[in-house]
Design an enzyme around this catalytic site. Sequence first.
Site, short mmCIF file in Angstrom:
data_model
loop_
_atom_site.label_atom_id
_atom_site.label_comp_id
_atom_site.label_asym_id
_atom_site.label_seq_id
_atom_site.Cartn_x
_atom_site.Cartn_y
_atom_site.Cartn_z
N TRP A 64 44.27 37.26 35.92
CA TRP A 64 43.49 36.57 34.89
C TRP A 64 44.36 35.73 33.96
O TRP A 64 44.01 35.52 32.78
CB TRP A 64 42.64 37.59 34.11
CG TRP A 64 42.01 38.63 34.98
CD1 TRP A 64 41.31 38.39 36.14
CD2 TRP A 64 42.04 40.06 34.82
NE1 TRP A 64 40.89 39.59 36.69
CE2 TRP A 64 41.32 40.62 35.90
CE3 TRP A 64 42.58 40.91 33.85
CZ2 TRP A 64 41.14 42.00 36.04
CZ3 TRP A 64 42.39 42.29 34.00
CH2 TRP A 64 41.70 42.81 35.08
N ASP A 82 44.04 42.18 42.58
CA ASP A 82 43.43 42.21 41.25
C ASP A 82 44.29 43.03 40.27
O ASP A 82 45.35 43.57 40.64
CB ASP A 82 42.01 42.78 41.38
CG ASP A 82 41.04 42.24 40.34
OD1 ASP A 82 41.49 41.69 39.32
OD2 ASP A 82 39.82 42.39 40.56
N ASP A 120 37.24 35.59 34.43
CA ASP A 120 36.31 35.36 35.53
C ASP A 120 35.36 34.20 35.25
O ASP A 120 34.80 34.09 34.16
CB ASP A 120 35.47 36.62 35.80
CG ASP A 120 36.27 37.71 36.50
OD1 ASP A 120 37.49 37.54 36.69
OD2 ASP A 120 35.66 38.72 36.85
#
Length: 403
Positions: free
Chosen positions: A206, A172, A227
Amino acid sequence: MRKTWAALLATALSTVPLFLSPTAAPAAPAAPATVGVTGTAMPDARRLAVTPPMGWNGWNAFACEVDQRMVEETVDKIVSSGLRSAGYEYVNLDDCWMAPERDAAGGLVADPVRFPDGIRAVADYVHARGLKLGIYESAGTGTCAGFPGSLGHEQQDADSFASWGVDYLKYDNCRNQGVPARERYRAMSDALAATGRPIVYGICNWGLEDVVHWGPAMAHLWRTTTDILPTWEQVMDNYRNNVQLADQASPSAWNDPDMLEVGNGLTEDEARTHFSLWATMAAPLIAGTDLRTASPETMAVLGNTEVIAVDQDRLGKQGRPVALEGGLDVLAKPLADGSTAVTLVNGTDHPATVSTTAAAVGLPAASRYTVRDLWKHSTGTSTGTLAAELPPHGSAMYRVTPA
Ligand code: GLA
């Protein structure tokens, strides 16, 4: 980073797909593509994720509320329900598997309450049932939920994952301290390679910092969007961003529009459209619902092996938009056997007919085409027109073969 609908209208061309091996052990085709591989990227690891990864991750349904028992129950359901046979392979822990502090030696530790037997025990349970284990970390000083991050600890943490038997890392982007993503993600790529264990590596930044251009050189997949949420609007937003990126995808290097929300509140039409779009885009198929309690309808969507076969087609092409007009979309994904998957989508809020032709989706001229309906599981023929009357948010998906 969200693109507008109008920006979407820009693309269109041809594509191709691939096929899925239904067993737990990943088939290793002879010569996987090595698109963009440079420098120290892991040559052995390049043989992983030759088709888009399939599996389950707890985040969408449970967020931090995961524990060893529910993971094991999920594993059992993946096996007993037939999802393993359908290709679902990776069982992935997301954020919150960790204890709040590293140990005295600086190593990551599993939360002693949620995972009392440690991650090695979970891996053993998963492996004993023919599946693989994924784990989560962040390329920052902490995870999004505030647990210890791997920035500056890349090798030690990669070594921990390897020693526990981890097979997949979702990495992440939280608490990244402004260090360029490319550096942070390269450091973990190199660390994973140095362990010598084959570990699928998924970048989760992302879609930021131009990841589609450097991600393929160091990872097997990279998130392309913010997300996902269990709403029609967010599913379509992720799709509309990701569908523009077909050129970046190839075997062992996949665009990731995020995990599936099938089973989490979408209507049945929306769930089928979501699954069809992800398969057409050769996206990872990571179920994100509580499989233990999932409805028969949800299990039927996730378990549609004809749609899965499009996602997993060995040609490894991401489907491209043929038409994106007023919310009536046509996508085409070339497949290894010379057929083409054609997906028709009614993205509007009223019933509509969506149509295209064999020529428009890139099929060679023929007097007749065989048309396999991948949701109705029936076979028909066409002289070249493909059309479907679709409910709001509904879709149709075909495999079209020149006769
Ligand atoms: C980020 C990721 C999500 C999930 C959470 C966990 O938001 O994009 O997929 O992993 O962090 O905290």
